[in-house]
Every structure is written in C-alpha cells, then in structure tokens.
Design a protein around this motif. Sequence first.
Motif, PDB file in Angstrom:
ATOM      1  N   ILE A 263       0.846  -1.207   0.000  1.00 38.10           N
ATOM      2  CA  ILE A 263       0.000   0.000   0.000  1.00 38.10           C
ATOM      3  C   ILE A 263       0.878   1.251   0.000  1.00 38.10           C
ATOM      4  O   ILE A 263       0.652   2.179  -0.781  1.00 38.10           O
ATOM      5  CB  ILE A 263      -0.954   0.013   1.211  1.00 38.10           C
ATOM      6  N   LEU A 264       1.884   1.271   0.874  1.00 34.70           N
ATOM      7  CA  LEU A 264       2.777   2.429   0.933  1.00 34.70           C
ATOM      8  C   LEU A 264       3.520   2.613  -0.390  1.00 34.70           C
ATOM      9  O   LEU A 264       3.629   3.730  -0.895  1.00 34.70           O
ATOM     10  CB  LEU A 264       3.777   2.274   2.074  1.00 34.70           C
ATOM     11  N   GLN A 265       4.007   1.517  -0.961  1.00 30.15           N
ATOM     12  CA  GLN A 265       4.726   1.609  -2.232  1.00 30.15           C
ATOM     13  C   GLN A 265       3.839   2.185  -3.329  1.00 30.15           C
ATOM     14  O   GLN A 265       4.222   3.118  -4.034  1.00 30.15           O
ATOM     15  CB  GLN A 265       5.247   0.239  -2.667  1.00 30.15           C
ATOM     16  N   ARG A 266       2.642   1.646  -3.475  1.00 29.80           N
ATOM     17  CA  ARG A 266       1.738   2.115  -4.533  1.00 29.80           C
ATOM     18  C   ARG A 266       1.366   3.584  -4.329  1.00 29.80           C
ATOM     19  O   ARG A 266       1.256   4.337  -5.295  1.00 29.80           O
ATOM     20  CB  ARG A 266       0.489   1.241  -4.581  1.00 29.80           C
ATOM     21  N   THR A 267       1.186   3.986  -3.097  1.00 32.15           N
ATOM     22  CA  THR A 267       0.816   5.374  -2.820  1.00 32.15           C
ATOM     23  C   THR A 267       1.979   6.328  -3.109  1.00 32.15           C
ATOM     24  O   THR A 267       1.784   7.388  -3.691  1.00 32.15           O
ATOM     25  CB  THR A 267       0.362   5.526  -1.360  1.00 32.15           C
ATOM     26  N   LEU A 268       3.184   5.939  -2.725  1.00 28.49           N
ATOM     27  CA  LEU A 268       4.344   6.797  -2.938  1.00 28.49           C
ATOM     28  C   LEU A 268       4.742   6.888  -4.410  1.00 28.49           C
ATOM     29  O   LEU A 268       5.273   7.901  -4.856  1.00 28.49           O
ATOM     30  CB  LEU A 268       5.541   6.295  -2.126  1.00 28.49           C
ATOM     31  N   GLN A 269       4.461   5.847  -5.190  1.00 25.12           N
ATOM     32  CA  GLN A 269       4.887   5.840  -6.585  1.00 25.12           C
ATOM     33  C   GLN A 269       3.914   6.543  -7.527  1.00 25.12           C
ATOM     34  O   GLN A 269       4.170   6.604  -8.721  1.00 25.12           O
ATOM     35  CB  GLN A 269       5.135   4.415  -7.062  1.00 25.12           C
ATOM     36  N   VAL A 270       2.845   7.102  -7.019  1.00 28.16           N
ATOM     37  CA  VAL A 270       1.889   7.820  -7.862  1.00 28.16           C
ATOM     38  C   VAL A 270       2.550   9.041  -8.495  1.00 28.16           C
ATOM     39  O   VAL A 270       2.373   9.319  -9.675  1.00 28.16           O
ATOM     40  CB  VAL A 270       0.648   8.242  -7.045  1.00 28.16           C
ATOM     41  N   ASP A 271       3.321   9.782  -7.708  1.00 29.97           N
ATOM     42  CA  ASP A 271       3.972  10.994  -8.210  1.00 29.97           C
ATOM     43  C   ASP A 271       5.261  10.642  -8.937  1.00 29.97           C
ATOM     44  O   ASP A 271       6.108   9.917  -8.424  1.00 29.97           O
ATOM     45  CB  ASP A 271       4.286  11.950  -7.055  1.00 29.97           C
ATOM     46  N   LYS A 272       5.426  11.192 -10.133  1.00 27.54           N
ATOM     47  CA  LYS A 272       6.646  11.002 -10.911  1.00 27.54           C
ATOM     48  C   LYS A 272       7.718  11.964 -10.405  1.00 27.54           C
ATOM     49  O   LYS A 272       7.410  13.036  -9.884  1.00 27.54           O
ATOM     50  CB  LYS A 272       6.388  11.266 -12.393  1.00 27.54           C
ATOM     51  N   GLU A 273       8.983  11.590 -10.590  1.00 28.32           N
ATOM     52  CA  GLU A 273      10.084  12.479 -10.244  1.00 28.32           C
ATOM     53  C   GLU A 273      10.001  13.731 -11.099  1.00 28.32           C
ATOM     54  O   GLU A 273       9.766  13.649 -12.301  1.00 28.32           O
ATOM     55  CB  GLU A 273      11.435  11.801 -10.492  1.00 28.32           C
TER      56      GLU A 273
END
Length: 104
Positions: free
Chosen positions: A28-38
């Motif tokens: 869940i944390l991974q999917r949430t954090l990876q929403v925003d692109k660098e």
Amino acid sequence: MSSTFEPQEKLHSVSFHFPLASSSHASILQRTLQVDKERNPAQVTTTITPDEEGLNISIQTTTLRLLRMNVNSLFDSLDLIIRTIDAFGSPLPLVVGVPSAPAP
C-alpha cells in the motif's frame, strides 16, 4: 551551436528500511508513494521496494540539497499515509511495535 544533454552523476544517496506489520501494508505504501513522478529524473532517482518485513527506499541525487529536500518530502508523505491508514481502522498494527489507534 549544438548542445547535448549529459546526465549528471548522482553522488549523494541514502537508503531506509521501514519495518511494517505486513507485506500488504508495504505494498500500500509503495503504490501510494509511486503515484507521483520524479520532477527531474536526471537529478533524482528514488527506488521503492516492498518485502516481507517492510519497505526499502533508496534515494540518489546529484546534490545534497536535493537529497535533503527529497528525504523531507518522503517523511512527510509517509507520515500522512500512515496516519490515514491508521485513521481508517487498519485491522493490524501498521508499523512494527506501534499499536493501531482504536476505531472511533
């Protein structure tokens, strides 16, 4: 006049391991954090990998200033995500050693 873009070497890095109660919380944390692109992938690389014991995060940047800014942003995001999951009644403790808040 012609110019070519030379990627900058990422000399500064930091890695964290966040112990979590389950691999589903890590996912869940991974999917949430990876929403925003660098914003600038030539200068910042963030790797987020869940495992059975938690979440591994590595940040590499071209400058210390960018590293500090990205680490601060990461911790702000993690704090918000963990508090949100906890507020909506996670059935298990989210972070190892920290009990979940009682359901309202």
